[in-house]
Design an enzyme around this catalytic site. Structure first.
Site, short mmCIF file in Angstrom:
data_model
loop_
_atom_site.label_atom_id
_atom_site.label_comp_id
_atom_site.label_asym_id
_atom_site.label_seq_id
_atom_site.Cartn_x
_atom_site.Cartn_y
_atom_site.Cartn_z
N HIS A 2 -25.84 -0.87 21.66
CA HIS A 2 -25.81 -1.61 20.40
C HIS A 2 -26.21 -0.67 19.26
O HIS A 2 -27.19 0.06 19.39
CB HIS A 2 -26.77 -2.82 20.45
N MET A 34 -16.20 -6.63 22.67
CA MET A 34 -16.55 -7.57 21.61
C MET A 34 -16.63 -9.03 22.08
O MET A 34 -16.31 -9.94 21.32
CB MET A 34 -15.53 -7.46 20.45
N GLU A 41 -25.48 7.42 19.81
CA GLU A 41 -24.96 6.56 20.89
C GLU A 41 -24.35 7.42 21.98
O GLU A 41 -24.56 7.17 23.18
CB GLU A 41 -23.89 5.60 20.34
N ASN A 86 -17.46 5.82 22.82
CA ASN A 86 -18.55 5.85 23.82
C ASN A 86 -17.99 6.07 25.22
O ASN A 86 -18.56 6.80 26.01
CB ASN A 86 -19.37 4.56 23.76
C1 GRF Z 1 -20.32 1.19 18.85
O1 GRF Z 1 -20.93 1.30 17.60
C2 GRF Z 1 -21.18 0.38 19.79
O2 GRF Z 1 -22.53 0.56 19.56
C3 GRF Z 1 -20.77 -1.02 19.47
O3 GRF Z 1 -19.40 -0.96 19.22
C4 GRF Z 1 -19.05 0.35 18.80
C5 GRF Z 1 -18.01 0.86 19.75
O4 GRF Z 1 -17.48 2.09 19.38
N1 GRF Z 1 -21.15 -1.90 20.54
P1 GRF Z 1 -16.53 2.85 20.36
O5 GRF Z 1 -15.39 1.90 20.73
O6 GRF Z 1 -17.31 3.28 21.56
O7 GRF Z 1 -16.00 4.02 19.57
#
Ligand code: GRF
Length: 203
Positions: free
Chosen positions: A110, A91, A175, A15
């Site tokens: 999310h 996290m 996302e 992301n």
């Molecule tokens: C994603 O699925 C987001 O929605 C969740 O954690 C994951 C993170 O993925 N909160 P990344 O580290 O952005 O690849």
């Protein structure tokens, strides 16, 4: 004037990458000024370094409590003149120190259609429950677990031959679209929080 972003990430950072790429394309009028991770080995930090973005590991174990750990995060964010904080696979539950320093200026993504399936493994929870549609949600962060006012959502159908993994992969594609879109709405000054609702000007 472009908006200064600070990203908090614990993992792969896809992301984060989508946000950086959207800024480079000019789809989002913002700059990622700093990426902070609570995990030394987070690939998100590598992605930041590869783009010449400040990448900072802040180890929670080095602080005597969450308040002091978050105070250090706030210090680094302020040092980089961050205006909007984006959690991207971060996290940890955010606490008073960070929220107090950036009121209604912390966003999260999310991987489920909130308020369904908050917490860890939203994609797996939705898959196990047997829903026909899931998706993802960008929201402002409040003190709860994935409970803040919703900015954007994207719906993803669950297909007959899906596994939790294939569903998660299709959710992740969405996302990467809606997180930059939500940030751009913020950058344009089009988001206003009224109670639980986010009013999007001009939509
Ligand atoms: C994603 O699925 C987001 O929605 C969740 O954690 C994951 C993170 O993925 N909160 P990344 O580290 O952005 O690849």
């Amino acid at each position: 004037m472009s908006l200064n972003l600070g990203i908090l990430a614990s993992g792969s950072g896809s992301n984060l990458q989508a946000i950086v790429d959207a800024c480079e394309r000019g789809d989002v009028v913002a700059r990622v000024k700093v990426v902070i991770s609570d995990k030394a080995g987070a690939y998100a930090l590598e992605r930041a370094r590869a783009k010449g973005i400040a990448a900072v590991h802040i180890n929670p174990k080095e602080f005597s409590g969450k308040e002091f750990f978050e105070a250090e995060i706030v210090r680094v964010l302020q040092l980089h003149e961050v205006e909007l904080v984006c959690l991207a696979g971060y996290m940890r539950l955010v606490g008073d120190k960070l929220l107090g320093a950036f009121p209604q200026r912390v966003m999260n993504i999310h991987p489920a259609l909130l308020p369904a399936f908050p917490g860890l493994h939203g994609q797996q929870q939705a898959f196990d429950y047997g829903v026909r549609f899931s998706g993802c949600t960008v929201h402002f962060v409040d003190h709860g677990m994935d409970t803040g006012p919703i900015i954007l959502q994207a719906v993803v159908p669950v297909l007959t031959d899906d596994t939790a993994e294939s569903l998660a992969a299709r959710i992740l594609e969405q996302e990467h679209k809606i997180y930059p879109q939500a940030i751009q709405l913020y950058a344009e000054g089009r988001l206003r929080v009224v109670g639980r609702k986010v009013i999007v000007a001009g939509s």
